[in-house]
Write a protein that holds these residues in place. Sequence first.
Motif, mmCIF file in Angstrom:
data_model
loop_
_atom_site.group_PDB
_atom_site.id
_atom_site.type_symbol
_atom_site.label_atom_id
_atom_site.label_comp_id
_atom_site.label_asym_id
_atom_site.label_seq_id
_atom_site.Cartn_x
_atom_site.Cartn_y
_atom_site.Cartn_z
ATOM 1 N N LEU B 54 9.095 -4.443 -2.218
ATOM 2 C CA LEU B 54 8.955 -3.060 -1.763
ATOM 3 C C LEU B 54 7.740 -2.941 -0.854
ATOM 4 C CD1 LEU B 54 9.677 -1.127 -5.090
ATOM 5 C CD2 LEU B 54 11.235 -1.461 -3.153
ATOM 6 N N ILE B 55 7.938 -2.276 0.249
ATOM 7 C CA ILE B 55 6.846 -2.038 1.190
ATOM 8 C C ILE B 55 6.368 -0.592 0.996
ATOM 9 C CG2 ILE B 55 6.216 -1.958 3.628
ATOM 10 C CD1 ILE B 55 8.802 -3.843 3.998
ATOM 11 N N ILE B 56 5.081 -0.454 0.740
ATOM 12 C CA ILE B 56 4.553 0.897 0.501
ATOM 13 C C ILE B 56 4.539 1.655 1.826
ATOM 14 C CG2 ILE B 56 2.545 2.229 -0.248
ATOM 15 C CD1 ILE B 56 1.751 -0.262 -1.963
ATOM 16 N N GLU B 57 5.272 2.752 1.883
ATOM 17 C CA GLU B 57 5.238 3.576 3.098
ATOM 18 C C GLU B 57 4.258 4.735 2.953
ATOM 19 O OE1 GLU B 57 8.968 2.588 5.742
ATOM 20 O OE2 GLU B 57 8.925 4.630 4.986
ATOM 21 N N THR B 58 4.357 5.431 1.834
ATOM 22 C CA THR B 58 3.364 6.451 1.495
ATOM 23 C C THR B 58 2.909 6.140 0.074
ATOM 24 O OG1 THR B 58 4.627 8.052 2.794
ATOM 25 C CG2 THR B 58 2.928 8.923 1.344
ATOM 26 N N PRO B 59 1.622 5.809 -0.103
ATOM 27 C CA PRO B 59 1.169 5.389 -1.436
ATOM 28 C C PRO B 59 1.578 6.370 -2.532
ATOM 29 C CG PRO B 59 -0.566 5.043 0.179
ATOM 30 C CD PRO B 59 0.539 5.773 0.884
ATOM 31 N N PHE B 60 2.170 5.831 -3.560
ATOM 32 C CA PHE B 60 2.581 6.576 -4.765
ATOM 33 C C PHE B 60 3.720 7.566 -4.491
ATOM 34 C CE2 PHE B 60 -1.794 5.250 -5.356
ATOM 35 C CZ PHE B 60 -1.678 4.531 -6.524
ATOM 36 N N LYS B 61 4.313 7.485 -3.297
ATOM 37 C CA LYS B 61 5.377 8.460 -2.982
ATOM 38 C C LYS B 61 6.633 7.822 -2.411
ATOM 39 C CE LYS B 61 2.584 12.594 -2.219
ATOM 40 N NZ LYS B 61 1.938 13.432 -1.203
ATOM 41 N N LYS B 62 6.476 6.889 -1.531
ATOM 42 C CA LYS B 62 7.660 6.393 -0.828
ATOM 43 C C LYS B 62 7.535 4.892 -0.573
ATOM 44 C CE LYS B 62 10.451 7.299 3.299
ATOM 45 N NZ LYS B 62 10.455 7.951 4.610
ATOM 46 N N TRP B 63 8.636 4.176 -0.849
ATOM 47 C CA TRP B 63 8.656 2.730 -0.685
ATOM 48 C C TRP B 63 9.906 2.324 0.088
ATOM 49 C CZ3 TRP B 63 7.709 5.521 -5.063
ATOM 50 C CH2 TRP B 63 6.430 5.404 -5.619
ATOM 51 N N ARG B 64 9.778 1.304 0.891
ATOM 52 C CA ARG B 64 10.915 0.788 1.660
ATOM 53 C C ARG B 64 11.307 -0.579 1.102
ATOM 54 N NH1 ARG B 64 13.556 1.794 6.144
ATOM 55 N NH2 ARG B 64 12.173 3.545 6.635
ATOM 56 N N LEU B 65 12.579 -0.782 0.982
ATOM 57 C CA LEU B 65 13.062 -2.086 0.539
ATOM 58 C C LEU B 65 12.779 -3.122 1.625
ATOM 59 C CD1 LEU B 65 14.620 -3.435 -1.811
ATOM 60 C CD2 LEU B 65 16.717 -3.065 -0.487
ATOM 61 N N GLY B 66 12.359 -4.296 1.216
ATOM 62 C CA GLY B 66 12.103 -5.372 2.172
ATOM 63 C C GLY B 66 12.521 -6.701 1.578
ATOM 64 N N GLN B 67 12.482 -7.703 2.401
ATOM 65 C CA GLN B 67 12.768 -9.068 1.932
ATOM 66 C C GLN B 67 11.732 -10.025 2.506
ATOM 67 O OE1 GLN B 67 16.971 -9.245 3.210
ATOM 68 N NE2 GLN B 67 17.416 -10.089 1.181
ATOM 69 N N THR B 68 11.161 -10.818 1.627
ATOM 70 C CA THR B 68 10.303 -11.889 2.117
ATOM 71 C C THR B 68 11.195 -12.988 2.701
ATOM 72 O OG1 THR B 68 10.257 -12.817 -0.110
ATOM 73 C CG2 THR B 68 8.407 -11.427 0.527
ATOM 74 N N THR B 69 10.592 -13.890 3.442
ATOM 75 C CA THR B 69 11.407 -14.874 4.162
ATOM 76 C C THR B 69 11.238 -16.296 3.647
ATOM 77 O OG1 THR B 69 9.689 -15.347 5.778
ATOM 78 C CG2 THR B 69 11.170 -13.480 6.250
ATOM 79 N N GLY B 70 10.116 -16.564 2.968
ATOM 80 C CA GLY B 70 9.851 -17.931 2.547
ATOM 81 C C GLY B 70 9.370 -18.815 3.677
#
Lengths: 752, 107
Positions: B54-70
């Motif tokens: 999860l990528i924090i978009e707005t702290p404690f409010k909104k998160w974006r799904l993400g993927q690490t790549t390795g």
Amino acid sequence: MLKLTAYADKISVVPGEDISFMVNCEAGPKYKADLVRLRCGDENPEGPGFQETVVKSSASKTYKGRKQTIHAGSFACVASAPALEGLESFTLQAYIWPSTPTKGTQGIISYWREVPKKTGLALIITKRDGSLAVCLGDDEGKIEVINSGKPLVAREWYFVAVSYDAKTKEVKLYQEPLKSHGRTDDHAFVKKKSTLKSVGSHDCPLVFGAYFNEIDKGRVVCKGHFNGKIDRPRIANRVLNRAEMMEAAQGPIPSHLMADLVGVWDFSVGITTTTIHDIGPNRLHGRIVQMPARAMTGHNWDGSEMNWHHAPQLYGAIYFHDDDVIDAEWEVDFTFSVPKTLRSGLYAIRLRAGDTEDYVPFAVRPPRGKATAKAVFLLPSASYLAYANERMATDAPLAQLLTGKLSLLSAQNMYLDQHREYGASCYDVHSDGSGVCYSSRLRPVLNMRPKYSCWLGGKGSGLWQFNADTHIIDWLESTGTDYDVVSDEDLHHEGLSVIENHQVLITSTHPEYFSKEMLDALDAFKAKGGRLMYLGANGFYWRVAFHKSVPGCMEVRRNEGGIRAWEARTGEYYHSFTGEYGGLWRRNGRAPQTTAGTGFSAQGFDISSYYRQKPDAKNPRAAFIMKGIKPDELIGNFGLVGDGAAGLELDRADRLLGTPPNALVLASSENHTNIYLVVCEELLINYPGLGGQENELVRADIVFYELASGGAVFATSSIAWAGSLSHNKYKNNVARMTGNVLKRFIGPAPFS
Amino acid sequence: MPQIQELEGRFKVTEADRRVVAEFKKNPVGHHTPELQQVLNRFRGAPMADKYCLIIETPFKKWRLGQTTGDRAQPVKPLDKTFTSLEDAEWHVFKLRWKMHTGETLK
């Protein structure tokens, strides 16, 4: 994405001294700087909220912004010299242990100029096939690469050499594995005529572990960084035959080769320094750049000796990495003279441009040799260094297992993920998989920031290290208690004098890394009647060393035992900076229980738990601590870090590891999840049932004991403790207990 | 979505583990039964390539799904999905991982 990143030249400053700031601004032509006093860095809406106070200062101005870059990758270089510039025929040779031979062009020994025209000579690993090669360039910019055609095997030692005869143009290339493997064809000897008329001359630096590219704002910048070890590089001014090469390699240098050898570098000389030594007649000494690893086992290390001090001839290797970074070497943007009247505390320079900001925290100490408060908070700068720019959430598969949840990536994590050149932490591995044993603060350390939330910091606020420690600062401010702030580096360099005039020393949430100097000063403080409030866990765990001439540069060797993000290779357990045996303090005769009564016992990073009072809580000696707390109260069943005061990392009392016999265990935590597991140094034989639901070692013990000196120690043994202090507007049994202890510890009456 | 290929002779998450789904949905982070923990160990212990975060978009409010790549040369990939609740994010990723391991679509 961050557009402002910065660092300071100091982690702490005495009033009246200067502190300088280096800023990278990609947010526009200007940025604004302000001095702020930090109180709470946690933005969790469930807590007290972010709190800072702008302090008027001469630093508070608008500055011109500019981009500043970091050149990652270590190497060693020697300034050009007549002996190098006059080379016509030559031999280059070394022992090498390449760790990523297939990653692309890598310089081993290069006397090379890249611009305006490529010229010179270099022994390299070629991108063609990962084999050894010589690269020659004439004065016209024409280059020729002759390679062995036999790919090098990663992590094997080789003797490599090239000779060039200026008259006959004959090139001889030697690639000789020191160990032969079945069905592995990596031995090569190539004899070939060069098509170049001559090899060009220039006056650029000689480089080991890369090749010279340019000078950028005074910085030597290289390309083709080598991953791996180089041992005993030599340069001769004529073609040496195979037997002469061996004579030159093994030493002592025979007299008949003295005049022919241009440089004979012995990397086992001056291991604690940044100098590389030429033990030949020309004395072409050089320097290492970006701190490649020294005190590394050489081609001839055979396990007969573990300590490089005892047998330096076995430690002639330097380990270069293409991502080593110790000093960003940015130009100074502004210098701030800290007013003599500024009271001690935790401060930062806040930088803002448009909607982007960065903070550069630092401690303002009391005047040297003085205390301006009875309490002193020890800012754990050594531990901050160990975690500096840690990248486990994006790099380490075990991260989500440790936390039992999805990793949350902050803006800083995303920036570091895209800017590998900012360097890694001692929890990361280099691009070749070897452990990062050095860290430094002379680069932006983006996780040492207020407002930073960390994937490792438990459910809730998600705080770790610096920002978690602001919970303690916030609580101190809430009590109205005067306090000073000093850093680990102050304690390391100046010893007891930094804290001896204070009555009580308050630790951070996680003071994990300690040098011997720091530990000695803390022991002396206790021996003089000082009081220690250990408000965290996993403290006093790893032994570290600071470099004697490079400020803010620290070393840790992850030896043999302990929770390790990587493992030091066998034979490389002694610090290069000092020669001290590294690893856990527990393995150095000073387990954490001897310092603070408790030591690391278990860890888990999902949710926290609570403490249950133990019979010792009723002991009259502890009455001052338990005052106002009912006997049946659970301690800390609330909090911003994992919903409890006992969490993340947990310490326990253990008489066998040094907990004093008079220690009282007032309460112990329980009911941890099975994400919490016993630390691996406890596992002589591994066994099922190591999780928090089953194992009695998964607990935090709250401990109190008096010292013979009249001092005392109080240990809460949990990293999450500080996250509970502000609960219910600071009215709760964690804050009460901590406050009771502080009040008594500050008082003048000795403990008997 | 590629199906996870587990090593032979090792624990595999299958549709037979469906009994842990309700437990996870109720409490994605914290105390779990050994059965659920075993499933989560498979899910959360995956290698870094295409691993959800999860990528924090707005702290404690909104998160974006993400993927690490390795792959250090390839940064985290933000995906076109955001959350305003961490519990919702955990459940969403649980369903994605369940599908990868069992082929079954959870509702």
